[in-house]
Design a protein around this motif. Structure first.
Motif, PDB file in Angstrom:
ATOM      1  N   ALA A   1      12.194  43.886 -20.372  1.00 57.42           N
ATOM      2  CA  ALA A   1      12.155  42.688 -21.225  1.00 57.42           C
ATOM      3  C   ALA A   1      10.974  42.663 -22.184  1.00 57.42           C
ATOM      4  O   ALA A   1      10.273  41.653 -22.308  1.00 57.42           O
ATOM      5  CB  ALA A   1      12.158  41.435 -20.351  1.00 57.42           C
ATOM      6  N   ASP A   2      10.749  43.765 -22.888  1.00 56.48           N
ATOM      7  CA  ASP A   2       9.662  43.803 -23.867  1.00 56.48           C
ATOM      8  C   ASP A   2      10.023  44.742 -25.000  1.00 56.48           C
ATOM      9  O   ASP A   2      10.934  45.575 -24.879  1.00 56.48           O
ATOM     10  CB  ASP A   2       8.351  44.236 -23.207  1.00 56.48           C
ATOM     11  N   ILE A   3       9.297  44.599 -26.095  1.00 51.44           N
ATOM     12  CA  ILE A   3       9.468  45.451 -27.267  1.00 51.44           C
ATOM     13  C   ILE A   3       8.142  46.130 -27.571  1.00 51.44           C
ATOM     14  O   ILE A   3       7.098  45.478 -27.609  1.00 51.44           O
ATOM     15  CB  ILE A   3       9.904  44.642 -28.507  1.00 51.44           C
ATOM     16  N   ILE A   4       8.191  47.421 -27.766  1.00 53.19           N
ATOM     17  CA  ILE A   4       7.030  48.159 -28.259  1.00 53.19           C
ATOM     18  C   ILE A   4       7.331  48.536 -29.704  1.00 53.19           C
ATOM     19  O   ILE A   4       8.312  49.233 -29.976  1.00 53.19           O
ATOM     20  CB  ILE A   4       6.757  49.418 -27.418  1.00 53.19           C
ATOM     21  N   TYR A   5       6.501  48.054 -30.619  1.00 49.36           N
ATOM     22  CA  TYR A   5       6.749  48.280 -32.036  1.00 49.36           C
ATOM     23  C   TYR A   5       6.115  49.590 -32.498  1.00 49.36           C
ATOM     24  O   TYR A   5       5.119  50.059 -31.918  1.00 49.36           O
ATOM     25  CB  TYR A   5       6.222  47.110 -32.860  1.00 49.36           C
TER      26      TYR A   5
ATOM     27  N   ALA B   1      16.136  43.228 -23.763  1.00 49.61           N
ATOM     28  CA  ALA B   1      17.234  42.786 -22.902  1.00 49.61           C
ATOM     29  C   ALA B   1      17.495  43.770 -21.772  1.00 49.61           C
ATOM     30  O   ALA B   1      18.515  43.667 -21.075  1.00 49.61           O
ATOM     31  CB  ALA B   1      18.506  42.596 -23.725  1.00 49.61           C
ATOM     32  N   GLY B   2      16.597  44.701 -21.569  1.00 47.58           N
ATOM     33  CA  GLY B   2      16.841  45.761 -20.589  1.00 47.58           C
ATOM     34  C   GLY B   2      15.963  45.676 -19.362  1.00 47.58           C
ATOM     35  O   GLY B   2      14.922  45.013 -19.342  1.00 47.58           O
ATOM     36  N   ALA B   3      16.401  46.374 -18.321  1.00 46.30           N
ATOM     37  CA  ALA B   3      15.606  46.502 -17.100  1.00 46.30           C
ATOM     38  C   ALA B   3      14.516  47.544 -17.316  1.00 46.30           C
ATOM     39  O   ALA B   3      14.540  48.308 -18.285  1.00 46.30           O
ATOM     40  CB  ALA B   3      16.506  46.912 -15.938  1.00 46.30           C
ATOM     41  N   ALA B   4      13.549  47.576 -16.420  1.00 47.98           N
ATOM     42  CA  ALA B   4      12.485  48.565 -16.507  1.00 47.98           C
ATOM     43  C   ALA B   4      13.071  49.964 -16.552  1.00 47.98           C
ATOM     44  O   ALA B   4      13.982  50.295 -15.777  1.00 47.98           O
ATOM     45  CB  ALA B   4      11.546  48.423 -15.314  1.00 47.98           C
ATOM     46  N   ALA B   5      12.601  50.773 -17.472  1.00 46.56           N
ATOM     47  CA  ALA B   5      12.999  52.172 -17.648  1.00 46.56           C
ATOM     48  C   ALA B   5      14.401  52.336 -18.226  1.00 46.56           C
ATOM     49  O   ALA B   5      14.960  53.440 -18.207  1.00 46.56           O
ATOM     50  CB  ALA B   5      12.866  52.946 -16.340  1.00 46.56           C
ATOM     51  N   ALA B   6      14.969  51.268 -18.779  1.00 41.85           N
ATOM     52  CA  ALA B   6      16.291  51.388 -19.399  1.00 41.85           C
ATOM     53  C   ALA B   6      16.232  52.258 -20.649  1.00 41.85           C
ATOM     54  O   ALA B   6      17.211  52.921 -20.996  1.00 41.85           O
ATOM     55  CB  ALA B   6      16.842  50.012 -19.734  1.00 41.85           C
TER      56      ALA B   6
END
Length: 257
Positions: free
Chosen positions: A29-33, A68-73
């Motif tokens: 649930a995060d975004i790395i730009y 919107a993804g789980a960890a490591a998606a």
């Protein structure tokens, strides 16, 4: 601090062969730009927009949207080695070779207090802008192994400061030592740019500070003279003998007249 909310393409120098790429699974649930400094979460190894204290893993080569993804998606594509143009707070032309730290994914300074080591200044570009050499797997923090604390006003050292590195960023600050044997050792460092911050270390009235080239005397300060002080100068104060403290120094330090 606020992490990046949009892509921020960075300027890199060097040929493609002088850049190493890698990838890291992204936290849930995060975004790395793009352009973000990426940190590795100690407990899981996942990548995220760097949080102060994380191990620096590299710079994001492209946006990784796992909102919107789980960890490591998904993975974040990283540049782990190279030279990058960065805004570094207070950077001046005399800062070449100094370590650089990140307090979030887009905030860089020379302070190791609560920061994550990124790399070293390779070249000055303009006020506050430098070229930084980074190698997430190869370079090591020269100030590692200490608890770092910032001091911007006069301060009296006590037993809880044993093993700490006290960084001074304000001119004319006096760091006062306890009576000898009140601590095991402490380091006092200068965070000011060249010629801007003088630091004084003051012993107890009955103690000396003894060290290389110092004509020790009771109740005389050890001074990092402002005119010649450099960012990163330090003095390590340790237990000495019946006369007082023992000092090991880096930079120009002199006994109070």
């Amino acid at each position: 601090m606020t992490t990046l909310a949009v892509n921020k393409p960075r300027v890199y120098e060097g040929s493609r062969t002088a850049i190493e790429y890698s990838a890291l699974p992204v936290i849930a649930a995060d975004i790395i730009y793009e352009g973000a400094a990426v940190g590795s979460v100690d407990a899981t190894g996942h990548g995220r927009p760097l949080v102060a204290g994380d191990r620096f893993a590299g710079f994001a080569n492209a946006q990784a949207d796992n909102s919107a993804g789980a960890a490591a998606a998904i993975n974040v594509d990283l540049r782990t080695f190279g030279m990058i143009v960065l805004p570094v707070t207070g950077a001046v032309i005399t800062d070449r070779g100094l370590p650089v730290y990140a307090s979030d994914d887009d905030t860089f300074s020379f302070s190791p207090v609560g920061g994550s080591f990124v790399g070293f200044v390779h070249r000055f570009i303009s006020a506050g802008i430098v070229l930084v050499e980074f190698d997430a797997d190869g370079l090591r923090d020269p100030y590692a192994g200490f608890t770092h604390v910032l001091k911007s006003a006069n301060y009296a050292v006590d037993a809880t400061d044993t093993g700490k590195w006290l960084w001074v960023d304000t001119d004319a600050v006096v760091i006062t030592l306890p009576a000898v044997e009140g601590i095991n050792f402490v380091r006092i460092g200068n965070l000011g740019s060249f010629g801007t911050v003088g630091v004084a270390i003051s012993p107890n009235a009955a103690d000396m500070i003894e060290g290389p080239g110092i004509a020790a005397a009771d109740n005389k300060d050890l001074i990092n003279t402002k005119a010649t002080a450099r960012r990163g100068d330090w003095a390590e104060i340790a237990q000495g003998d019946a006369n007082g403290w023992s000092a090991r120094v880096f930079g120009t330090w002199a006994r109070e007249a």
